[in-house]
Design an enzyme around this catalytic site. Structure first.
Site, PDB file in Angstrom:
ATOM      1  N   LYS A 241      35.931  24.888 -70.611  1.00  0.00           N
ATOM      2  CA  LYS A 241      34.387  25.195 -69.951  1.00  0.00           C
ATOM      3  C   LYS A 241      34.509  25.745 -68.424  1.00  0.00           C
ATOM      4  O   LYS A 241      34.095  27.211 -67.989  1.00  0.00           O
ATOM      5  CB  LYS A 241      33.040  24.916 -70.529  1.00  0.00           C
ATOM      6  CG  LYS A 241      33.759  24.965 -71.543  1.00  0.00           C
ATOM      7  CD  LYS A 241      31.633  23.744 -72.656  1.00  0.00           C
ATOM      8  CE  LYS A 241      32.070  21.846 -71.925  1.00  0.00           C
ATOM      9  NZ  LYS A 241      32.596  21.740 -71.795  1.00  0.00           N
TER      10      LYS A 241
ATOM     11  N   ARG B  15      22.811  21.446 -75.218  1.00  0.00           N
ATOM     12  CA  ARG B  15      23.692  20.191 -75.977  1.00  0.00           C
ATOM     13  C   ARG B  15      22.913  19.385 -77.287  1.00  0.00           C
ATOM     14  O   ARG B  15      24.114  18.868 -77.876  1.00  0.00           O
ATOM     15  CB  ARG B  15      24.148  19.149 -74.908  1.00  0.00           C
ATOM     16  CG  ARG B  15      25.547  19.182 -74.205  1.00  0.00           C
ATOM     17  CD  ARG B  15      26.018  18.160 -73.263  1.00  0.00           C
ATOM     18  NE  ARG B  15      27.046  17.602 -72.606  1.00  0.00           N
ATOM     19  CZ  ARG B  15      27.756  17.763 -71.796  1.00  0.00           C
ATOM     20  NH1 ARG B  15      27.591  18.173 -70.824  1.00  0.00           N
ATOM     21  NH2 ARG B  15      28.863  17.179 -71.757  1.00  0.00           N
TER      22      ARG B  15
ATOM     23  N   ARG C 152      42.681  15.320 -65.249  1.00  0.00           N
ATOM     24  CA  ARG C 152      42.076  16.318 -64.767  1.00  0.00           C
ATOM     25  C   ARG C 152      41.169  16.074 -63.443  1.00  0.00           C
ATOM     26  O   ARG C 152      41.514  14.844 -63.403  1.00  0.00           O
ATOM     27  CB  ARG C 152      40.643  16.533 -65.296  1.00  0.00           C
ATOM     28  CG  ARG C 152      39.524  17.294 -64.521  1.00  0.00           C
ATOM     29  CD  ARG C 152      38.577  17.874 -65.861  1.00  0.00           C
ATOM     30  NE  ARG C 152      37.623  16.635 -66.280  1.00  0.00           N
ATOM     31  CZ  ARG C 152      36.467  17.297 -67.379  1.00  0.00           C
ATOM     32  NH1 ARG C 152      36.710  18.573 -67.327  1.00  0.00           N
ATOM     33  NH2 ARG C 152      35.935  16.480 -67.184  1.00  0.00           N
TER      34      ARG C 152
ATOM     35  N   ARG D 107      38.760  12.435 -59.067  1.00  0.00           N
ATOM     36  CA  ARG D 107      38.349  12.211 -60.396  1.00  0.00           C
ATOM     37  C   ARG D 107      37.494  11.427 -60.434  1.00  0.00           C
ATOM     38  O   ARG D 107      36.818  11.020 -59.774  1.00  0.00           O
ATOM     39  CB  ARG D 107      39.852  11.167 -60.637  1.00  0.00           C
ATOM     40  CG  ARG D 107      41.219  11.792 -60.735  1.00  0.00           C
ATOM     41  CD  ARG D 107      42.251  10.995 -61.390  1.00  0.00           C
ATOM     42  NE  ARG D 107      43.707  12.098 -60.800  1.00  0.00           N
ATOM     43  CZ  ARG D 107      44.639  12.564 -61.395  1.00  0.00           C
ATOM     44  NH1 ARG D 107      44.027  12.822 -62.218  1.00  0.00           N
ATOM     45  NH2 ARG D 107      45.313  12.792 -60.964  1.00  0.00           N
TER      46      ARG D 107
ATOM     47  N   ARG E 145      31.834  10.960 -75.725  1.00  0.00           N
ATOM     48  CA  ARG E 145      31.916  12.001 -75.618  1.00  0.00           C
ATOM     49  C   ARG E 145      32.147  13.107 -76.418  1.00  0.00           C
ATOM     50  O   ARG E 145      30.812  14.302 -76.637  1.00  0.00           O
ATOM     51  CB  ARG E 145      32.418  12.246 -73.814  1.00  0.00           C
ATOM     52  CG  ARG E 145      31.174  11.807 -73.006  1.00  0.00           C
ATOM     53  CD  ARG E 145      32.148  11.700 -71.921  1.00  0.00           C
ATOM     54  NE  ARG E 145      32.651  13.388 -71.041  1.00  0.00           N
ATOM     55  CZ  ARG E 145      33.763  13.065 -70.595  1.00  0.00           C
ATOM     56  NH1 ARG E 145      34.340  12.925 -69.955  1.00  0.00           N
ATOM     57  NH2 ARG E 145      34.211  14.656 -69.313  1.00  0.00           N
TER      58      ARG E 145
HETATM   59  P1  ADP Z   1      35.542  21.321 -69.668  1.00  0.00           P
HETATM   60  O1  ADP Z   1      34.649  22.726 -68.186  1.00  0.00           O
HETATM   61  O2  ADP Z   1      34.920  22.087 -71.196  1.00  0.00           O
HETATM   62  O3  ADP Z   1      35.191  19.612 -69.567  1.00  0.00           O
HETATM   63  P2  ADP Z   1      37.699  21.583 -67.890  1.00  0.00           P
HETATM   64  O4  ADP Z   1      37.696  23.349 -67.537  1.00  0.00           O
HETATM   65  O5  ADP Z   1      37.409  20.522 -66.634  1.00  0.00           O
HETATM   66  O6  ADP Z   1      36.804  21.364 -69.049  1.00  0.00           O
HETATM   67  O7  ADP Z   1      38.999  21.489 -68.437  1.00  0.00           O
HETATM   68  C1  ADP Z   1      39.646  19.831 -68.337  1.00  0.00           C
HETATM   69  C2  ADP Z   1      40.847  19.950 -67.620  1.00  0.00           C
HETATM   70  O8  ADP Z   1      41.958  21.084 -68.617  1.00  0.00           O
HETATM   71  C3  ADP Z   1      41.086  20.763 -66.219  1.00  0.00           C
HETATM   72  O9  ADP Z   1      42.475  19.722 -65.596  1.00  0.00           O
HETATM   73  C4  ADP Z   1      41.541  21.904 -66.956  1.00  0.00           C
HETATM   74  O10 ADP Z   1      42.500  21.850 -65.416  1.00  0.00           O
HETATM   75  C5  ADP Z   1      43.099  21.997 -68.125  1.00  0.00           C
HETATM   76  N1  ADP Z   1      42.423  23.413 -68.846  1.00  0.00           N
HETATM   77  C6  ADP Z   1      41.693  24.253 -69.186  1.00  0.00           C
HETATM   78  N2  ADP Z   1      41.902  24.941 -69.782  1.00  0.00           N
HETATM   79  C7  ADP Z   1      42.971  24.756 -70.057  1.00  0.00           C
HETATM   80  C8  ADP Z   1      43.989  25.748 -70.916  1.00  0.00           C
HETATM   81  N3  ADP Z   1      43.554  26.866 -71.470  1.00  0.00           N
HETATM   82  N4  ADP Z   1      45.104  25.073 -71.095  1.00  0.00           N
HETATM   83  C9  ADP Z   1      45.793  23.606 -70.826  1.00  0.00           C
HETATM   84  N5  ADP Z   1      45.017  23.404 -69.444  1.00  0.00           N
HETATM   85  C10 ADP Z   1      43.446  23.491 -69.294  1.00  0.00           C
HETATM   86  P1  AMP Z   2      30.005  17.423 -68.370  1.00  0.00           P
HETATM   87  O1  AMP Z   2      30.189  17.058 -66.805  1.00  0.00           O
HETATM   88  O2  AMP Z   2      29.544  18.485 -69.060  1.00  0.00           O
HETATM   89  O3  AMP Z   2      31.822  16.265 -68.681  1.00  0.00           O
HETATM   90  O4  AMP Z   2      29.367  16.125 -68.159  1.00  0.00           O
HETATM   91  C1  AMP Z   2      29.111  15.154 -67.993  1.00  0.00           C
HETATM   92  C2  AMP Z   2      28.534  14.004 -67.888  1.00  0.00           C
HETATM   93  O5  AMP Z   2      26.504  14.069 -68.203  1.00  0.00           O
HETATM   94  C3  AMP Z   2      27.564  13.720 -69.802  1.00  0.00           C
HETATM   95  O6  AMP Z   2      28.936  13.182 -70.542  1.00  0.00           O
HETATM   96  C4  AMP Z   2      26.403  13.748 -70.248  1.00  0.00           C
HETATM   97  O7  AMP Z   2      25.787  11.897 -70.241  1.00  0.00           O
HETATM   98  C5  AMP Z   2      25.831  14.465 -68.868  1.00  0.00           C
HETATM   99  N1  AMP Z   2      25.365  15.262 -69.486  1.00  0.00           N
HETATM  100  C6  AMP Z   2      25.445  16.427 -68.694  1.00  0.00           C
HETATM  101  N2  AMP Z   2      24.918  17.233 -69.077  1.00  0.00           N
HETATM  102  C7  AMP Z   2      23.905  17.273 -70.518  1.00  0.00           C
HETATM  103  C8  AMP Z   2      23.843  17.868 -70.602  1.00  0.00           C
HETATM  104  N3  AMP Z   2      23.292  18.993 -70.999  1.00  0.00           N
HETATM  105  N4  AMP Z   2      22.134  16.830 -71.955  1.00  0.00           N
HETATM  106  C9  AMP Z   2      22.473  15.347 -71.527  1.00  0.00           C
HETATM  107  N5  AMP Z   2      23.456  15.115 -71.321  1.00  0.00           N
HETATM  108  C10 AMP Z   2      24.281  16.037 -70.078  1.00  0.00           C
END
Ligand code: ADP
Ligand code: AMP
Length: 215
Positions: free
Chosen positions: A13, A88, A127, A160, A172
């Site tokens: 995302k 969420r 990540r 990180r 999660r």
């Molecule tokens: P989210 O926001 O849904 O938690 P991220 O966009 O941060 O996920 O992606 C998680 C990790 O996976 C990041 O390190 C990103 O670089 C990597 N990533 C994202 N999309 C892809 C993909 N299509 N293929 C491989 N790695 C990906």
């Molecule tokens: P994210 O950056 O989206 O992976 O969110 C990191 C953490 O923030 C999650 O594991 C939750 O603890 C909290 N969080 C983020 N967005 C929400 C949401 N919309 N509702 C509840 N908790 C959230």
């Protein structure tokens, strides 16, 4: 245009939201980023959220919906929003409808990133982001072009997330399955969900999202 990027942790995302921001000048509204900023600043919201986030559980609906409302008020007129990590829960989905209606706007697309759960732990534990501009990377899947230097801003410090460990990721995912996936039928009933194979290469995922937004 207002869109939701929906998918489990690590689905891509944030990665895709950053690309949409660059290409279309939309605004990424990530409740996770807002909460991390609140934790860092030590605000009352941050103090409440910190331990919950470290466990991988969900912060209260009231807190995150209030954060979203405030951020929406700072959008430029006509600027589109990308909701990343919000809503969420069903309660948050209802709040979002109210928040958008009160600003005379609505949701145009919900993009669901479909991914294999087994891949998510590797995605999340690899990540990292630029400490200066927030650009996202991955140890295996998206390294900076020059090792140790951010492609976007030239920064050399990376960070990180403390919750990007295997144990928290599993919590999660459980939260996603139990509370977030069930909101999809709300949007399916409106005919606004587009599904994308989130296991494809990052560029392919971007292209698939662009096709949905062009519809
Ligand atoms: P989210 O926001 O849904 O938690 P991220 O966009 O941060 O996920 O992606 C998680 C990790 O996976 C990041 O390190 C990103 O670089 C990597 N990533 C994202 N999309 C892809 C993909 N299509 N293929 C491989 N790695 C990906
Ligand atoms: P994210 O950056 O989206 O992976 O969110 C990191 C953490 O923030 C999650 O594991 C939750 O603890 C909290 N969080 C983020 N967005 C929400 C949401 N919309 N509702 C509840 N908790 C959230």
């Amino acid at each position: 245009m207002n869109i939701i990027l929906l998918g489990p942790p690590g689905a891509g995302k944030g990665t895709q939201a950053q690309r949409l921001v660059e290409k279309h000048g939309m605004r990424q509204l990530s409740t996770g980023d807002m909460l991390r900023a609140a934790v860092k600043a030590g605000t009352p919201v941050g103090l409440q959220a910190k331990a919950v986030m470290e466990r991988g559980e969900l912060v209260s609906d009231e807190i995150v919906s209030a954060l979203i409302g405030e951020e929406l008020d700072s959008l430029a007129p006509g600027q589109g929003a990308i909701f990343d990590g919000y809503p969420r829960t069903a309660a948050q989905a209802e709040s979002l409808d109210v928040i958008l209606a009160s600003r005379n706007t609505q949701l145009d697309h919900v993009v669901e990133l479909e991914v294999d759960e087994e891949a998510l732990v590797e995605r999340i534990t690899g990540r990292f982001t630029c400490a200066n501009c927030g650009k996202g990377y991955h140890d295996t899947f998206e390294q900076p072009r020059q090792l140790g230097v951010c492609d976007k801003c030239g920064g050399t410090q990376f960070k990180r997330r403390p919750d990007d460990n295997e144990e928290t990721v599993r919590t999660r995912m459980v939260e996603y399955r139990a509370k977030t996936a069930p909101i999809l039928p709300i949007y399916d009933a409106r005919g606004i969900v587009g599904r994308v194979n989130g296991m494809a290469d990052i560029d392919h995922v971007t292209a698939a999202i662009e096709r949905i937004l062009a519809d």
